[in-house]
Design an enzyme around this catalytic site. Structure first.
Site, PDB file in Angstrom:
ATOM      1  N   ASN A  10       0.854  -1.190   0.000  1.00 42.91           N
ATOM      2  CA  ASN A  10       0.000   0.000   0.000  1.00 42.91           C
ATOM      3  C   ASN A  10       0.890   1.240   0.000  1.00 42.91           C
ATOM      4  O   ASN A  10       1.489   1.579   1.014  1.00 42.91           O
ATOM      5  CB  ASN A  10      -0.910  -0.028   1.239  1.00 42.91           C
ATOM      6  CG  ASN A  10      -1.813   1.186   1.322  1.00 42.91           C
ATOM      7  OD1 ASN A  10      -1.938   1.960   0.380  1.00 42.91           O
ATOM      8  ND2 ASN A  10      -2.460   1.359   2.467  1.00 42.91           N
ATOM      9  N   LYS A  12       0.003   4.265  -0.227  1.00 40.89           N
ATOM     10  CA  LYS A  12      -0.676   5.406   0.388  1.00 40.89           C
ATOM     11  C   LYS A  12      -0.488   6.646  -0.505  1.00 40.89           C
ATOM     12  O   LYS A  12      -0.450   6.514  -1.722  1.00 40.89           O
ATOM     13  CB  LYS A  12      -0.195   5.609   1.824  1.00 40.89           C
ATOM     14  CG  LYS A  12      -0.365   4.327   2.658  1.00 40.89           C
ATOM     15  CD  LYS A  12      -0.168   4.526   4.126  1.00 40.89           C
ATOM     16  CE  LYS A  12      -0.336   3.204   4.845  1.00 40.89           C
ATOM     17  NZ  LYS A  12      -0.248   3.362   6.318  1.00 40.89           N
ATOM     18  N   HIS A  94      -9.484   0.703   5.337  1.00 40.96           N
ATOM     19  CA  HIS A  94      -8.218   1.007   5.999  1.00 40.96           C
ATOM     20  C   HIS A  94      -8.467   1.985   7.143  1.00 40.96           C
ATOM     21  O   HIS A  94      -9.299   2.892   7.040  1.00 40.96           O
ATOM     22  CB  HIS A  94      -7.218   1.601   4.994  1.00 40.96           C
ATOM     23  CG  HIS A  94      -5.821   1.627   5.509  1.00 40.96           C
ATOM     24  ND1 HIS A  94      -5.383   2.570   6.407  1.00 40.96           N
ATOM     25  CD2 HIS A  94      -4.759   0.806   5.280  1.00 40.96           C
ATOM     26  CE1 HIS A  94      -4.119   2.335   6.705  1.00 40.96           C
ATOM     27  NE2 HIS A  94      -3.714   1.271   6.041  1.00 40.96           N
ATOM     28  N   GLU A  96      -6.977   4.477   8.210  1.00 41.84           N
ATOM     29  CA  GLU A  96      -6.809   5.903   7.911  1.00 41.84           C
ATOM     30  C   GLU A  96      -8.094   6.481   7.325  1.00 41.84           C
ATOM     31  O   GLU A  96      -8.429   7.643   7.559  1.00 41.84           O
ATOM     32  CB  GLU A  96      -5.618   6.103   6.968  1.00 41.84           C
ATOM     33  CG  GLU A  96      -4.293   5.878   7.691  1.00 41.84           C
ATOM     34  CD  GLU A  96      -3.144   5.454   6.788  1.00 41.84           C
ATOM     35  OE1 GLU A  96      -2.075   5.155   7.336  1.00 41.84           O
ATOM     36  OE2 GLU A  96      -3.321   5.418   5.558  1.00 41.84           O
ATOM     37  N   GLU A 166      -4.853  -4.979  10.848  1.00 38.50           N
ATOM     38  CA  GLU A 166      -3.887  -3.902  11.020  1.00 38.50           C
ATOM     39  C   GLU A 166      -4.170  -3.153  12.316  1.00 38.50           C
ATOM     40  O   GLU A 166      -5.040  -2.272  12.354  1.00 38.50           O
ATOM     41  CB  GLU A 166      -3.981  -2.913   9.843  1.00 38.50           C
ATOM     42  CG  GLU A 166      -3.588  -3.492   8.508  1.00 38.50           C
ATOM     43  CD  GLU A 166      -3.118  -2.416   7.558  1.00 38.50           C
ATOM     44  OE1 GLU A 166      -2.058  -2.582   6.965  1.00 38.50           O
ATOM     45  OE2 GLU A 166      -3.801  -1.388   7.426  1.00 38.50           O
ATOM     46  N   GLY A 172       2.656   2.545  10.755  1.00 35.39           N
ATOM     47  CA  GLY A 172       3.553   3.665  10.525  1.00 35.39           C
ATOM     48  C   GLY A 172       4.244   4.184  11.774  1.00 35.39           C
ATOM     49  O   GLY A 172       4.889   5.223  11.745  1.00 35.39           O
ATOM     50  N   SER A 212       3.624  -1.812  10.303  1.00 33.59           N
ATOM     51  CA  SER A 212       5.088  -1.699  10.384  1.00 33.59           C
ATOM     52  C   SER A 212       5.798  -3.018  10.060  1.00 33.59           C
ATOM     53  O   SER A 212       6.773  -3.392  10.712  1.00 33.59           O
ATOM     54  CB  SER A 212       5.512  -1.170  11.762  1.00 33.59           C
ATOM     55  OG  SER A 212       4.993   0.130  11.976  1.00 33.59           O
TER      56      SER A 212
END
Length: 249
Positions: A10, A12, A94, A96, A166, A172, A212
């Site tokens: 991904n 992003k 996701h 985010e 996730e 991240g 990560s």
């Protein structure tokens, strides 16, 4: 036969024409484990560029898709437009998008159904916040996210879904769930599939880990019985992504 190992990248909101061409060239010319399915998700602007230059056998995913076939939906992309462009997967749910853009479980579910009905595979993300983990609410949170999807796609829909666990606190941040923490949640998700969807879905649905993931921790994680691959963020932009793809070779 077993579940085929799956590694998604991904990107992003990262990349330029030149950098993505370079990533694609590196992937296309690398010797990749033939037992691993590889899918990369560049920003929407670069989907066609990626597909045009990427070797056959590596698939391309959108990072999102809308739940309507066409119309006055500024800034959105439809399932049929992805199909028309030979984009065969999409990432949905996701964290985010759930947190920053406030996408609800039900909205993620309707988008998942639209993608599957239109013949696009779905990398379906689920995960908990640090507060939820510390409150021992992880399993409740992630299964609730999946239940919303199950209500609208039914047991047959899971054939074209890859679940990506996730933990939000590990995305991240450089923090990684321990091998035991990751396996525990993956096992619970598989049990949920068995109890809530059926034996076949539990046996065949791939559950991958994201948060990560790097070339340093992927080998140990990949040895766990219920971890069927990875959804890789920042590391997918680096040459070491090939090492993650080949971690079982």
């Amino acid at each position: 036969m077993g579940r085929k190992f799956f590694v998604g990248g991904n990107f992003k909101m990262n990349g330029t024409i030149n950098s993505i061409k370079e990533i694609v060239h590196n992937l296309s010319s690398a010797k990749l484990d033939s037992n691993t399915e590889v899918v990369i998700a560049p920003p929407a602007l670069y989907l066609l560029l990626t597909r045009e230059h990427l070797a056959a056998g590596i698939e391309v995913a959108a990072q999102n898709v809308f739940d309507k076939p066409n119309g006055a939906f500024t800034g959105e992309i439809s399932v049929s437009q992805l199909k028309d462009s030979n984009i065969t997967w999409t990432i949905l749910g996701h964290s985010e998008r759930r947190t920053i853009l406030q996408e609800s479980d039900d909205f993620v579910a309707t988008k998942t159904k639209s993608a599957l009905d239109g013949g696009i595979g779905v990398i379906l993300c689920c995960g908990e916040s640090l507060e939820q983990r510390e409150a021992n609410d992880t399993i409740n949170v992630v299964t609730k996210q999946l239940e919303a999807v199950n209500k609208v796609i039914g047991k047959d829909g899971w054939k074209n879904v890859v679940i990506a666990y996730e933990p939000i606190w590990a995305i991240g941040t450089g923090k990684v769930a321990t091998t035991e923490q990751a396996q525990e949640v993956h096992a619970a998700l598989r049990k949920w599939l068995k109890d809530g969807v059926g034996e076949e879905a539990a046996e065949n649905t791939r559950i991958i880990y994201g948060g990560s993931v790097s070339e340093k921790n992927c080998k140990e994680l990949s040895k766990q019985s219920d971890i069927d691959g990875f959804l890789v963020g920042g590391a997918s932009l680096k040459p070491a992504f090939v090492d993650i793809i080949n971690c079982q070779a």
